[in-house]
Design a protein around this motif. Sequence first.
Motif, PDB file in Angstrom:
ATOM      1  N   VAL A 271      40.412  46.621  43.798  1.00 50.81           N
ATOM      2  CA  VAL A 271      39.958  45.260  43.520  1.00 50.81           C
ATOM      3  C   VAL A 271      40.304  44.410  44.747  1.00 50.81           C
ATOM      4  O   VAL A 271      41.328  44.642  45.413  1.00 50.81           O
ATOM      5  CB  VAL A 271      40.650  44.692  42.267  1.00 50.81           C
ATOM      6  N   ALA A 288      35.287  44.658  42.264  1.00 50.09           N
ATOM      7  CA  ALA A 288      35.884  45.993  42.168  1.00 50.09           C
ATOM      8  C   ALA A 288      35.043  46.982  42.957  1.00 50.09           C
ATOM      9  O   ALA A 288      33.822  46.953  42.941  1.00 50.09           O
ATOM     10  CB  ALA A 288      35.949  46.408  40.723  1.00 50.09           C
ATOM     11  N   PHE A 301      36.618  44.825  32.637  1.00 48.43           N
ATOM     12  CA  PHE A 301      37.697  43.886  32.952  1.00 48.43           C
ATOM     13  C   PHE A 301      38.325  43.456  31.638  1.00 48.43           C
ATOM     14  O   PHE A 301      37.619  43.159  30.681  1.00 48.43           O
ATOM     15  CB  PHE A 301      37.141  42.657  33.685  1.00 48.43           C
ATOM     16  N   GLY A 315      33.578  40.322  35.754  1.00 44.93           N
ATOM     17  CA  GLY A 315      34.806  40.135  36.554  1.00 44.93           C
ATOM     18  C   GLY A 315      35.131  38.693  36.933  1.00 44.93           C
ATOM     19  O   GLY A 315      35.955  38.436  37.804  1.00 44.93           O
ATOM     20  N   VAL A 329      41.413  46.265  35.494  1.00 44.26           N
ATOM     21  CA  VAL A 329      40.066  46.748  35.871  1.00 44.26           C
ATOM     22  C   VAL A 329      40.077  48.256  35.674  1.00 44.26           C
ATOM     23  O   VAL A 329      40.894  48.949  36.288  1.00 44.26           O
ATOM     24  CB  VAL A 329      39.725  46.369  37.322  1.00 44.26           C
TER      25      VAL A 329
END
Length: 344
Positions: A271, A288, A301, A315, A329
Amino acid sequence: MRKISSVIMACAMCLSMAVVGTVAPQVAVQAEETAAVELKEAPKETPTLDKDFGYEWYLIQYPEYTANSENTKSWMEKITSIKVNDAEPYTKVDNKFLMKEDTFRANVSMVNITIGNKEFTKDTNKVVISAEGYKDLVLEVGKDYKTVAIHTKHTGGTATCTKKAVCEFCGEEYGEYASHNYGDKYESDGTYHWKKCQNEGCDATTEKEAHKGGEATTTKRAVCEVCGAEYGGLKQEDPKPADKTTEDKKDDTKPAEKPDKKTVKAKKVIVNKKCIVLKKGKKVKLKAKLKPANATEKVTFKSSNKKVAKVTKKGVVKAVKKGKCKITVKTASGKKAVVKVTVK
Ligand SMILES: [Zn+2]
Ligand SMILES: [Zn+2]
Ligand SMILES: [Zn+2]
């Protein structure tokens, strides 16, 4: 056969001499059926029947002087047996005065036949006179032995489709066969239908007829409109449209299968941020990445405390209130990264 055909050429007297003792009555009857020998008719004049003067004997009497007398005499000479009501036949004797009750004597010069003294007990009595080379003469004689008629009208018995009626009086088959009982049921093979006689022991069938009518489809053969049997082949259709439909079906299913099969698992999730600090109400998007780069897994997420910070499917993190939490994640196969969030 040679003997018989030569006999036919010969005169009547020779015939009588040749046939007597060489052809048994039963053989003669069979020959009649195959039409090899034609049996002569017995006299058609009806005789009278009486008791012989004061004696016990019955007398069958033909008129002495008629145009048929000679024929009648010829017939009388050939008589082999006489039966009354199917009892033991009377046998021939030459001397009238030595007669017994079960004998007969044909007196050709007097044109009469003396028979034994068996009683005529039935209402209608049957007298059968058999003569060599002649058809049997069957007489119907009343109980009084004075009513005499030649039996010509066969009666009774029941004809079937395999057997003619049998006359109850004389035992001869007569009339026509009964019609066959074909019923409603058809028998069939791949091409024809027909009916079979339902009567026991009868093999008769109707003529075979080809199936007809009905319409074949691509999945069902034609059904005969007469007998209901399927026949012929399936309807042939242009093969291309059929192929297309099956291909279409395959296409519908393949796309759903492809992603599963071709998913490349990630070995690692990276990430772009490891920790973020946000003021209440602010947003930030986490990006990510998967390794290897060709990995196709999706990531999710998740916030450890939605009251502090929420995160969308894509995200985006939104600070809700003061505090700390973690955003995880994660890939489907379990690889994950954790981002620390502080909301001020
Ligand atoms: Zn009859
Ligand atoms: Zn039949
Ligand atoms: Zn048919």
